[in-house]
Structures are given as structure tokens and as C-alpha cells.
Scaffold this motif. Structure first.
Motif, mmCIF file in Angstrom:
data_model
loop_
_atom_site.group_PDB
_atom_site.id
_atom_site.type_symbol
_atom_site.label_atom_id
_atom_site.label_comp_id
_atom_site.label_asym_id
_atom_site.label_seq_id
_atom_site.Cartn_x
_atom_site.Cartn_y
_atom_site.Cartn_z
ATOM 1 N N PHE A 11 0.802 -1.150 -0.064
ATOM 2 C CA PHE A 11 0.198 -0.093 0.031
ATOM 3 C C PHE A 11 0.975 1.328 0.096
ATOM 4 O O PHE A 11 2.041 1.221 0.646
ATOM 5 N N VAL A 12 0.513 2.226 -0.840
ATOM 6 C CA VAL A 12 1.242 3.396 -0.863
ATOM 7 C C VAL A 12 0.385 4.633 -0.440
ATOM 8 O O VAL A 12 -0.762 4.931 -0.729
ATOM 9 N N CYS A 13 1.167 5.564 0.030
ATOM 10 C CA CYS A 13 0.548 6.952 0.190
ATOM 11 C C CYS A 13 0.208 7.683 -1.091
ATOM 12 O O CYS A 13 1.240 7.670 -2.053
ATOM 13 N N PRO A 14 -0.631 8.357 -1.520
ATOM 14 C CA PRO A 14 -1.083 8.636 -2.698
ATOM 15 C C PRO A 14 -0.264 9.999 -2.953
ATOM 16 O O PRO A 14 0.074 10.444 -4.077
ATOM 17 N N GLN A 15 0.516 10.689 -1.956
ATOM 18 C CA GLN A 15 1.417 11.772 -2.011
ATOM 19 C C GLN A 15 2.968 11.173 -2.276
ATOM 20 O O GLN A 15 3.757 12.108 -2.606
ATOM 21 N N HIS A 53 4.723 9.480 -0.127
ATOM 22 C CA HIS A 53 5.651 9.500 0.956
ATOM 23 C C HIS A 53 6.199 8.017 1.410
ATOM 24 O O HIS A 53 7.271 7.882 1.910
ATOM 25 N N ILE A 54 5.303 7.106 1.209
ATOM 26 C CA ILE A 54 5.834 5.787 1.864
ATOM 27 C C ILE A 54 5.071 4.723 1.022
ATOM 28 O O ILE A 54 3.941 4.855 0.628
ATOM 29 N N ARG A 55 5.621 3.397 1.114
ATOM 30 C CA ARG A 55 4.911 2.191 0.491
ATOM 31 C C ARG A 55 5.195 1.199 1.695
ATOM 32 O O ARG A 55 6.382 0.855 2.256
ATOM 33 N N LEU A 56 4.127 0.719 2.221
ATOM 34 C CA LEU A 56 4.345 -0.243 3.375
ATOM 35 C C LEU A 56 3.605 -1.756 2.926
ATOM 36 O O LEU A 56 2.701 -1.540 1.940
ATOM 37 N N ASP A 57 3.876 -2.592 3.746
ATOM 38 C CA ASP A 57 3.454 -4.076 3.260
ATOM 39 C C ASP A 57 2.068 -4.048 3.881
ATOM 40 O O ASP A 57 1.704 -3.239 4.877
ATOM 41 N N PHE A 58 1.385 -4.984 3.672
ATOM 42 C CA PHE A 58 0.127 -5.161 4.222
ATOM 43 C C PHE A 58 0.034 -5.170 5.743
ATOM 44 O O PHE A 58 -0.653 -4.246 6.582
ATOM 45 N N GLU A 59 0.844 -5.872 6.477
ATOM 46 C CA GLU A 59 1.118 -5.933 7.873
ATOM 47 C C GLU A 59 1.370 -4.581 8.488
ATOM 48 O O GLU A 59 0.799 -4.197 9.533
ATOM 49 N N THR A 60 2.209 -4.015 7.927
ATOM 50 C CA THR A 60 2.690 -2.524 8.499
ATOM 51 C C THR A 60 1.644 -1.661 8.190
ATOM 52 O O THR A 60 1.444 -0.687 9.073
ATOM 53 N N ALA A 61 0.908 -1.576 7.149
ATOM 54 C CA ALA A 61 -0.237 -0.799 6.878
ATOM 55 C C ALA A 61 -1.171 -1.190 7.782
ATOM 56 O O ALA A 61 -1.842 0.049 8.243
ATOM 57 N N THR A 62 -1.330 -2.133 8.089
ATOM 58 C CA THR A 62 -2.807 -2.508 9.454
ATOM 59 C C THR A 62 -2.380 -1.611 10.498
ATOM 60 O O THR A 62 -3.085 -1.370 11.374
ATOM 61 N N GLU A 63 -1.060 -1.722 10.941
ATOM 62 C CA GLU A 63 -0.526 -1.121 11.978
ATOM 63 C C GLU A 63 -0.677 0.353 12.108
ATOM 64 O O GLU A 63 -1.020 0.835 13.123
ATOM 65 N N ASP A 92 -3.269 1.616 10.453
ATOM 66 C CA ASP A 92 -4.829 1.728 10.018
ATOM 67 C C ASP A 92 -4.910 2.175 8.606
ATOM 68 O O ASP A 92 -5.811 2.845 8.321
ATOM 69 N N PHE A 93 -3.814 1.817 7.761
ATOM 70 C CA PHE A 93 -3.857 2.279 6.330
ATOM 71 C C PHE A 93 -3.947 3.666 6.256
ATOM 72 O O PHE A 93 -4.624 4.282 5.278
ATOM 73 N N ILE A 94 -3.357 4.435 7.167
ATOM 74 C CA ILE A 94 -3.108 5.970 7.108
ATOM 75 C C ILE A 94 -1.827 6.164 6.973
ATOM 76 O O ILE A 94 -1.029 5.565 7.784
ATOM 77 N N GLU A 134 -2.877 10.840 4.995
ATOM 78 C CA GLU A 134 -3.881 10.504 4.048
ATOM 79 C C GLU A 134 -3.948 9.206 3.772
ATOM 80 O O GLU A 134 -3.162 8.112 4.582
ATOM 81 N N GLU A 135 -5.152 8.590 3.170
ATOM 82 C CA GLU A 135 -5.587 6.950 3.271
ATOM 83 C C GLU A 135 -4.395 6.490 2.344
ATOM 84 O O GLU A 135 -4.306 6.958 1.237
ATOM 85 N N LEU A 136 -3.834 5.360 2.856
ATOM 86 C CA LEU A 136 -3.039 4.543 1.854
ATOM 87 C C LEU A 136 -3.884 3.702 0.826
ATOM 88 O O LEU A 136 -5.249 3.505 0.796
ATOM 89 N N GLU A 137 -3.293 3.448 -0.342
ATOM 90 C CA GLU A 137 -4.000 3.009 -1.383
ATOM 91 C C GLU A 137 -3.147 1.699 -1.861
ATOM 92 O O GLU A 137 -1.973 1.647 -1.820
ATOM 93 N N PHE A 138 -4.104 0.673 -2.433
ATOM 94 C CA PHE A 138 -3.263 -0.547 -2.997
ATOM 95 C C PHE A 138 -2.237 -0.316 -3.697
ATOM 96 O O PHE A 138 -2.723 0.663 -4.843
ATOM 97 N N PHE A 139 -1.125 -0.811 -3.963
ATOM 98 C CA PHE A 139 -0.308 -0.469 -4.958
ATOM 99 C C PHE A 139 -0.039 -1.799 -5.882
ATOM 100 O O PHE A 139 0.245 -2.909 -5.151
ATOM 101 N N ASP A 140 -0.319 -1.721 -7.191
ATOM 102 C CA ASP A 140 -0.229 -2.653 -7.871
ATOM 103 C C ASP A 140 1.267 -2.994 -8.456
ATOM 104 O O ASP A 140 1.730 -2.336 -9.264
#
Length: 173
Positions: free
Chosen positions: A113-117, A119-129, A131-133, A139-145
Motif C-alpha cells: 500500500f502506498v501514500c497517494p502523495q 511518502h511511503i510504501r508499506l506491506d500489508f502488515e505494516t499498513a494495518t498497524e 490503520d492504512f493511514i 492520507e489514506e493508503l492505496e493498494f499498490f499494484d
């Protein structure tokens, strides 16, 4: 040998600049002393010596020291170590392939998951920590393909394998 892309890349990294490759070529051609190399290449003697010692530090060149009986000065006769270049390239290629394969495995096995700005790319586990923010901007994190990234890594692996195979064919011939 110096025309091979892998050899050229390795040697350019060692000698700092492609303009110093004639020093290596002179060694390959059998020119032995730093003075003779400087004369042949028209590169300053101090630069030639610096490059020769860099090659020596990497194990890509060796020298023998002899004393002139008349002048009592030492003369250094240098030799290019072709087998060490081959060993370095084989080792470096194998390490790079291992790293690429690990990276590929991680990318294929992980959801990001990535920040739309940006700033950051996180794996699912870290993104859940988080709260996908995004911890940077909120900003809310978005799925990264990462399909394109996976394709790029696979292409890189093919290129490295192809270059390595081509190189080993040349040196084993």
C-alpha cells in the motif's frame, strides 16, 4: 577482454572513470612499469599509480618490486590478473542474481500500500498497524499494484543471466 560489458563495468567502477581504462588496457597489452604505462597512455604518472594501486587492492593486478643495482631505485613491474577479473564477475553476478531473486520473491509474495502523495510504501502488515493511514501526511493508503515492478525484476534477472552466460562462454572458450 576489456570490451566485454561486464568486464568494462567492473573495471570502470575500480578505476573510477572510463577515461582511465587505457591504463588497464596497457597492462593487458603487457606494459609493465607505471612509467611506461603513463608514457603509453599519456595519463599523468600519479594517476597511473593511483589506478594501479586500486587494481592491486581489488586483486586485479599484482606487482613485483626489483631494485636497480646502479641507481638503487625500486622498479615495480605490474601484471594484470585476468583470472581475478573473471572471479569477481562470476561472484558479483551470482550475488546480484540472488538479490534480484529475493526481491522478486518478496514482491510476488507481498501486498503493498502506498501514500497517494508518494511518502511511503508499506506491506500489508505494516499498513494495518497504521490503520492504512500514511504516517507522514495522514492520507489514506492505496493498494499498490506491483505487477510492473515484478515484470521489471524478471527482465533484470533475464538480462543478468544472459550477460553472465555470454561472459562465461567467452572466458571458457
Amino acid at each position: 577482454m576489456i570490451d566485454d560489458p561486464l568486464v568494462k563495468s567492473l573495471l570502470t567502477n575500480v578505476v573510477e572513470d572510463e577515461s582511465n581504462l587505457p591504463i588497464v588496457q596497457a597492462l593487458i597489452d603487457g606494459v609493465e612499469t607505471d612509467e611506461a604505462i603513463a608514457e603509453k597512455t599519456e595519463i599523468k604518472l600519479n594517476i597511473v599509480r593511483k589506478i594501479l594501486y586500486k587494481l592491486y587492492d581489488m586483486g586485479l593486478a599484482t606487482y613485483k618490486r626489483s631494485k636497480d643495482p646502479e641507481t638503487q631505485w625500486f622498479t615495480y613491474s605490474w601484471k594484470f590478473e585476468e583470472q581475478e577479473v573473471i572471479n569477481h564477475i562470476k561472484s558479483d553476478s551470482e550475488e546480484y542474481l540472488k538479490m534480484l531473486n529475493k526481491e522478486l520473491e518478496k514482491e510476488e509474495d507481498t501486498m503493498y500500500f502506498v501514500c497517494p502523495q508518494g511518502h511511503i510504501r508499506l506491506d500489508f502488515e505494516t499498513a494495518t498497524e497504521y490503520d492504512f493511514i500514511c504516517p507522514e501526511c495522514g492520507e489514506e493508503l492505496e493498494f499498490f499494484d506491483n505487477t510492473n515492478l515484478i515484470k521489471q525484476i524478471k527482465d533484470d534477472i533475464k538480462t543478468v543471466e544472459s550477460n553472465y552466460k555470454s561472459f562465461t562462454k567467452k572466458v571458457d572458450a
